[in-house]
Design a protein around this motif. Structure first.
Motif, PDB file in Angstrom:
ATOM      1  N   PRO A  24      58.830  51.499   9.129  1.00  0.00           N
ATOM      2  CA  PRO A  24      58.910  50.041   9.205  1.00  0.00           C
ATOM      3  C   PRO A  24      58.802  49.585  10.655  1.00  0.00           C
ATOM      4  O   PRO A  24      59.295  50.257  11.564  1.00  0.00           O
ATOM      5  N   THR A  78      44.149  46.593   7.748  1.00  0.00           N
ATOM      6  CA  THR A  78      45.003  46.579   6.565  1.00  0.00           C
ATOM      7  C   THR A  78      44.442  47.440   5.446  1.00  0.00           C
ATOM      8  O   THR A  78      44.997  47.471   4.353  1.00  0.00           O
ATOM      9  N   CYS A  90      55.366  41.786   6.168  1.00  0.00           N
ATOM     10  CA  CYS A  90      55.337  42.421   4.849  1.00  0.00           C
ATOM     11  C   CYS A  90      53.949  42.985   4.522  1.00  0.00           C
ATOM     12  O   CYS A  90      53.425  42.787   3.422  1.00  0.00           O
ATOM     13  N   THR A  91      53.347  43.671   5.479  1.00  0.00           N
ATOM     14  CA  THR A  91      51.982  44.167   5.321  1.00  0.00           C
ATOM     15  C   THR A  91      51.897  45.618   5.784  1.00  0.00           C
ATOM     16  O   THR A  91      52.526  45.992   6.772  1.00  0.00           O
ATOM     17  N   THR A  92      51.114  46.409   5.069  1.00  0.00           N
ATOM     18  CA  THR A  92      50.843  47.783   5.481  1.00  0.00           C
ATOM     19  C   THR A  92      49.608  47.806   6.378  1.00  0.00           C
ATOM     20  O   THR A  92      48.561  47.260   6.006  1.00  0.00           O
ATOM     21  N   SER A 106      49.927  55.051   8.826  1.00  0.00           N
ATOM     22  CA  SER A 106      50.213  53.688   8.398  1.00  0.00           C
ATOM     23  C   SER A 106      51.620  53.304   8.831  1.00  0.00           C
ATOM     24  O   SER A 106      52.452  54.162   9.105  1.00  0.00           O
ATOM     25  N   ASN A 137      54.567  49.747   8.123  1.00  0.00           N
ATOM     26  CA  ASN A 137      54.830  48.545   7.326  1.00  0.00           C
ATOM     27  C   ASN A 137      55.569  47.521   8.177  1.00  0.00           C
ATOM     28  O   ASN A 137      56.655  47.811   8.685  1.00  0.00           O
ATOM     29  N   ASN A 163      57.894  44.425   8.893  1.00  0.00           N
ATOM     30  CA  ASN A 163      59.074  43.881   8.217  1.00  0.00           C
ATOM     31  C   ASN A 163      59.910  43.176   9.281  1.00  0.00           C
ATOM     32  O   ASN A 163      60.879  43.712   9.791  1.00  0.00           O
ATOM     33  N   LYS A 203      48.020  49.651  -4.138  1.00  0.00           N
ATOM     34  CA  LYS A 203      48.891  48.879  -3.254  1.00  0.00           C
ATOM     35  C   LYS A 203      50.031  48.220  -4.038  1.00  0.00           C
ATOM     36  O   LYS A 203      49.884  47.895  -5.219  1.00  0.00           O
ATOM     37  N   GLY A 236      50.763  44.591   0.579  1.00  0.00           N
ATOM     38  CA  GLY A 236      51.280  44.838   1.918  1.00  0.00           C
ATOM     39  C   GLY A 236      52.657  45.441   1.977  1.00  0.00           C
ATOM     40  O   GLY A 236      53.131  45.790   3.055  1.00  0.00           O
ATOM     41  N   LEU A 237      53.330  45.589   0.849  1.00  0.00           N
ATOM     42  CA  LEU A 237      54.667  46.175   0.869  1.00  0.00           C
ATOM     43  C   LEU A 237      54.607  47.686   1.047  1.00  0.00           C
ATOM     44  O   LEU A 237      55.382  48.274   1.797  1.00  0.00           O
ATOM     45  N   ALA A 238      53.666  48.327   0.377  1.00  0.00           N
ATOM     46  CA  ALA A 238      53.477  49.773   0.503  1.00  0.00           C
ATOM     47  C   ALA A 238      52.141  50.107  -0.129  1.00  0.00           C
ATOM     48  O   ALA A 238      51.519  49.290  -0.821  1.00  0.00           O
TER      49      ALA A 238
END
Length: 544
Positions: free
Chosen positions: A156, A184, A213-215, A236, A238, A240, A304, A314-316
């Motif tokens: 994160p 992304t 809130c994006t990966t 990657s 994330n 937050n 996703k 975008g969370l995971a």
């Protein structure tokens, strides 16, 4: 005295006063020794920030602002900005404003340095640190893949402009600069956040704020003379920023799979619908959208997860395994969106051509989505996505005589499909070069030799090579070639040499990756195994 002469004398007097002031402030003769509380931070002069030095014992110099005289200076030199180890530094000779380390530095290394004035046993405030690099710089042929340091993979990130850091494992030289891809999607089709360092610095901060809130995916390659070296592995992280989009912390989970929704349509008009098929209202036959026994999962598909109603993402993200399965754990109660886009995230290389059949029949460019709500601690499974490959039944490769090393170019074969096949076979590829050129031989080789070992070899009659091009920047691809039968060797090995001008639309891209796949057939000319699609050959236009 004339007015003109008077103005000249006045100007000369003013310059003398300025010179005396500068001499006093910037290191001229000082007669008063500095008290501890009057010490100022020095101003670093050479080498400047991000400089590359050719000597392994470079001279460091600085100036001191103030009317008093420090008794000496403390000089710190370290391989990291925290100055954990300052054994390369030392003290200046009295009040001299220069220093040379008695220990030679390491070639191809980043160093940090700073200076503090000293009065007796008291050390004043340090200067702002600077970094420099010891040469030599790498040429393009010597570039190796960097190693990513931070953020950690899947970590994160709370800053909207996080610093990306990496290290360079090459011995004895440093890349003149680096290319940093940030996007992304794992295919890096959107390069708006990507860029270069312009110097050997091994860190970069995005030029604009990232979304919450994006990966994000990132990778790094060394660059020399406008040529990119091999890329690092992709990581990657994330974003937050407020903690509102945290995945971890809950006990809920979502699991499912991406499967091949099979419908083998025979040629002509069938008297009855084949198993697994349905008639479409607008005409035609397609897979029925039902996960049935015997239908295999599809590996390598990016799925996703987003918080809230679709099209949230975008969370995971997850990539399906060998059985087509994916899962997301540690979820809090709430609404979620599962999605997969066949045309982005590298999924096109796995899925296209074809269309989604479940949970919604979808042949357009939009992603397949599933909305669901988790209760506290709930584990939802069976969140499945069906895909119907366009080319079924599989075309049979025409029987050809078994090729030999001197048989010439074998007959072409049909384009490969991406239909998963039962396991049991393994492919071990080997290539002659990681970089090939088209248009001119002045830059390097225009031919690539492929070799592959297939095991077990007993049932394999022949191996066919398929190739295509994938643009490094846009992700666009050319069509596959019609296939070339490879020449057999002993021990289950096969080989073939391919010239760049034999690749379909070989002039399509200036900077691309050469994709290739091996297809094995048995003695009845049935396809029995397919390798993954490989992406490790750089395909470049030569402009010399």
């Amino acid at each position: 005295m004339s007015p003109q002469l008077l103005r000249r004398y006045t100007l000369l007097a003013g310059l003398m006063v300025i010179s005396l002031v500068l001499t006093s402030c910037l290191g001229g003769t000082r007669t008063t020794t500095c008290s501890p509380e009057s010490l100022n931070p020095p101003l670093l002069m050479s080498p400047m920030d991000f400089s590359v030095v050719s000597e392994l014992a470079p001279g460091l110099s600085w100036t001191y602002t103030g009317t008093c005289a420090p008794s000496s200076y403390r000089v710190d030199i370290a391989s990291d900005s925290s100055f954990a180890d300052t054994s390369l530094g030392g003290s200046s000779a009295g009040a001299a404003t220069s220093f040379t380390s008695s220990t030679p530095l390491t070639p191809g290394q980043e160093y940090w340095w700073r200076v503090a004035a000293v009065s007796g046993s008291n050390t004043g405030p340090y200067s702002s640190p600077m970094r420099f690099y010891t040469g030599p710089l790498c040429d393009a042929a010597a570039l190796t893949a960097p190693g990513l340091d931070s953020p950690a993979d899947g970590a994160p990130v709370t800053e909207n402009r996080p610093t990306l850091q990496w290290s360079y494992p090459g011995a004895g030289c440093l890349p003149p600069s680096y290319r940093v891809d940030l996007a992304t999607d794992a295919s890096f089709a959107d390069t708006s956040l990507s860029g270069g360092t312009g110097n050997p610095s091994m860190r970069r901060t995005p030029g604009s704020d990232l979304a919450d809130c994006t990966t994000y995916f990132w990778r790094v390659a060394g660059s020399a003379n406008s040529n990119l070296g091999p890329y690092s592995a992709t990581r990657s992280f994330n974003t937050n920023f407020t903690g509102a989009c945290a995945v971890a912390g809950g006990t809920g989970s979502i699991a499912g799979l991406v499967w091949h929704d099979m419908c083998a349509v025979p040629e002509g008009t069938p008297a009855s619908l084949p198993p697994g098929c349905i008639a479409l209202l607008g005409g035609g036959i397609a897979a029925n959208g039902i996960f049935e026994p015997g239908e295999p999962g599809i590996s390598g598909v990016t799925v996703k997860l987003g918080a809230g109603a679709c099209p949230a993402s975008g969370l995971a993200s997850a990539v399906t395994g060998a059985d087509g399965g994916f899962s997301f754990g540690g979820l809090n109660a709430g609404a979620y969106c599962i999605s997969s886009n066949a045309q982005t995230d590298g999924n096109d290389a796995v899925l296209i051509p074809g269309s989604w059949t479940a949970p919604v029949r979808n042949s357009g460019p939009d992603p397949e989505i599933v909305e669901l709500t988790l209760a506290d601690g709930e584990a939802q499974s069976g969140v499945n996505l069906g895909w119907d490959f366009q080319f079924l039944p599989e075309p049979v490769i025409a029987a050809t005589p078994s090729p030999t090393a001197t048989s010439g170019t074998p007959a072409p074969t049909p384009e490969p499909t991406k239909t998963p096949l039962p396991g049991g076979y393994s492919f071990v590829p080997d290539i002659s070069d990681s970089k090939v050129w088209w248009f001119s031989e002045n830059c390097g080789t225009m031919v690539e030799t492929f070799r592959v070992a297939v095991t077990p070899a007993q049932e394999v009659k022949s191996v066919v090579l398929f190739v295509r091009l994938r643009d490094r920047i846009t992700g666009n691809v050319t069509r596959w070639n019609r296939g070339i039968a490879m020449n057999p060797l002993t021990g289950g090995y096969y080989y073939i040499s391919v010239y760049t001008h034999d690749i379909p639309t070989y002039t399509a891209f200036d900077d691309a990756l050469l994709n290739y796949q091996f297809v094995a057939t048995d003695r009845a000319d049935n396809v029995i195994a397919r390798s993954p699609v490989y992406f490790n050959i750089n395909y470049l236009r030569c402009t010399k």
